[in-house]
Design an enzyme around this catalytic site. Sequence first.
Site, mmCIF file in Angstrom:
data_model
loop_
_atom_site.group_PDB
_atom_site.id
_atom_site.type_symbol
_atom_site.label_atom_id
_atom_site.label_comp_id
_atom_site.label_asym_id
_atom_site.label_seq_id
_atom_site.Cartn_x
_atom_site.Cartn_y
_atom_site.Cartn_z
ATOM 1 N N ASP A 226 0.840 -1.206 0.000
ATOM 2 C CA ASP A 226 0.000 0.000 0.000
ATOM 3 C C ASP A 226 0.875 1.256 0.000
ATOM 4 O O ASP A 226 1.891 1.307 0.709
ATOM 5 C CB ASP A 226 -0.860 -0.039 1.275
ATOM 6 C CG ASP A 226 -1.955 1.005 1.294
ATOM 7 O OD1 ASP A 226 -2.847 0.932 0.444
ATOM 8 O OD2 ASP A 226 -1.917 1.894 2.172
ATOM 9 N N GLU A 277 14.964 -15.195 0.542
ATOM 10 C CA GLU A 277 15.402 -16.175 1.550
ATOM 11 C C GLU A 277 14.330 -17.225 1.787
ATOM 12 O O GLU A 277 14.559 -18.206 2.480
ATOM 13 C CB GLU A 277 15.663 -15.474 2.893
ATOM 14 C CG GLU A 277 16.924 -14.665 2.922
ATOM 15 C CD GLU A 277 16.929 -13.711 4.127
ATOM 16 O OE1 GLU A 277 16.075 -13.868 5.031
ATOM 17 O OE2 GLU A 277 17.783 -12.818 4.129
HETATM 18 C C1 NOJ Z 1 -4.511 2.844 -0.854
HETATM 19 C C2 NOJ Z 1 -5.653 1.932 -0.538
HETATM 20 O O1 NOJ Z 1 -5.979 1.187 -1.677
HETATM 21 C C3 NOJ Z 1 -6.768 2.807 -0.057
HETATM 22 O O2 NOJ Z 1 -7.978 2.107 0.053
HETATM 23 C C4 NOJ Z 1 -6.367 3.421 1.258
HETATM 24 O O3 NOJ Z 1 -7.371 4.308 1.679
HETATM 25 C C5 NOJ Z 1 -5.054 4.181 1.126
HETATM 26 N N1 NOJ Z 1 -4.073 3.481 0.368
HETATM 27 C C6 NOJ Z 1 -4.474 4.454 2.475
HETATM 28 O O4 NOJ Z 1 -4.020 3.264 3.056
#
Ligand code: NOJ
Length: 563
Positions: A226, A277
């Site tokens: 993310d 690893e």
């Molecule tokens: C991207 C995620 O896909 C989204 O749903 C989220 O709100 C933001 N990152 C923050 O984590």
Amino acid sequence: MTVTGPQTTAARLVHPAEPGPGPWHRDAVIYQVYPRSWADADGDGVGDLPGITARLRHLVELGVDAVWLSPFYPSPQADAGYDISDHRDVDPLFGSLADADALLARAHELGLKVIVDLVPNHTSDEHPWFAAALASRPGSPERARYVFRDGRGHGGELPPTNWSSAFGGAAWTRVVEADGRPGQWYLHVFDRRQPDLNWDHPEVRADFEDVLRFWLDRGVDGFRVDVASGLVKDPTMPDWHGPLRVQGVDTDGRPHPARDQEGVHEIYRAWRLLLEEHRGDRVLVAEAWVADLDRVARYVRPDEMHQAFNFAYLLTPWRAADLRQTIEASLRANDAVGAPTTWVLSNHDVVRHASRLGTPARGGRMTGIGADDPQPDGPLGLRRARAATLLMLALPGAAYLYQGEELGLPEHTTLPDGARQDPTFVRTAGAEKGRDGARVPIPWEAGAPAYGFSTSGRSWLPQPREWARYAVDAQRGVPGSTYELYRAALRLRRERHLGRGDLRWLDAPEDVVAFGNGDLVVMANTGEEPVPLPDGARVLLASDDLPGDGTLPPDTAAWVVPA
Ligand code: NOJ
């Protein structure tokens, strides 16, 4: 003027085929499950891990290779689980660690790989580290794991920079110190309940390496990372005068100071070594909303991640010239670093493509549609969405599907405001409707309560009344249904190794995307007039009924084998 079908003799090679079978991820089709909204086994109206396990056969029947699960970790759910308070457990809302193990075991038994979400940019404000930071004084080691700064102005009453949050409002929140006075500010590029971590801190790095090992040891096949471009911030913390929010670059092409900074790459080099690893082909996938495809490709250099989401493709309007340009630029950028190109049309953060493509803009990014907004043209959107999917699944590389798109599911565009839960809606005072419309629970059975989503008939977001017709059991075995179209496309894609194939542009009318992949000719007509198919071509699959006169109607795609 005589219009002819695509000329296979005039092909221009853009991307060569890959020799032999390679690592699984290079041509995989990966299906995103949003756990809250896929299948609810305990009847509380929120999907859960046992629900997912019980429905995994659907993915085998559909014909995908892998599943990516959005976060299911302990979380106050301020951002639907992207606000994590413990990275090494499962939120009781979704089940238990034993349920996660059972899901992994069942998926592997069925031949499906499993990718989980990793959220390293921020934690929840209920993470023990943040609680400790709030309880400690400015300058303390506890605060050093986050991004705390003194404010500007005489009494520190102004935020340290002018940055906006990606969800609207300021990216800084001021805390109250132990003496009861307003004190320092902390950075949150997203909601105020998602404080950004300080990735210059060795404990942060060590802890996430441990989190990676924790899930690798449990058997996951990879991580979708993310906000992969956001972990490292420009240490000088300059103000930002580029486009609002944090996706953009300024007029000189410089990225936002909280985006795409050089220092982020060394983190992924370390993670790559860590993955290597472990036995098996485990993968790292970058969620990096970076504008330039060549910049995105830097995340998938040979010693970094394995894949990056191709959001440029998702943002491309349904127009042949734009599609050709993005497809070619994507393949060139990834080929230059030896990475597979990925393709994606929908996910939990954008308006579903069956609705997005039914708007006058023919696509582009939209952050939600409300009942008062102009409504998409549903039949047109679905027609284009089916064509867009057929085009995408013939492209060499890996593809991502978002739950429900295989049913032709539209965005829920008339959700009552009172039901909305996306922090974007609140933080923009309703100016942006947010992402809830793409997150409505899936219809499985036309005649069941909550369309079979939940054993009790409950659903955390209301499902529209007309969704019975999209249910899996209303489409299974029905010729021409979107579900059967996806199944047929995925079967042919696998049989013909399209994901490992080549891409050769074919001469075609301006409004048509036409390319060869192996002996297949792929055509998508984004224009307003029918266009001829190659003479004597055998149609293997088309996104809608063809008139039978050798032409491809507007907003239709076809896979054909030339005579
Ligand atoms: C991207 C995620 O896909 C989204 O749903 C989220 O709100 C933001 N990152 C923050 O984590």
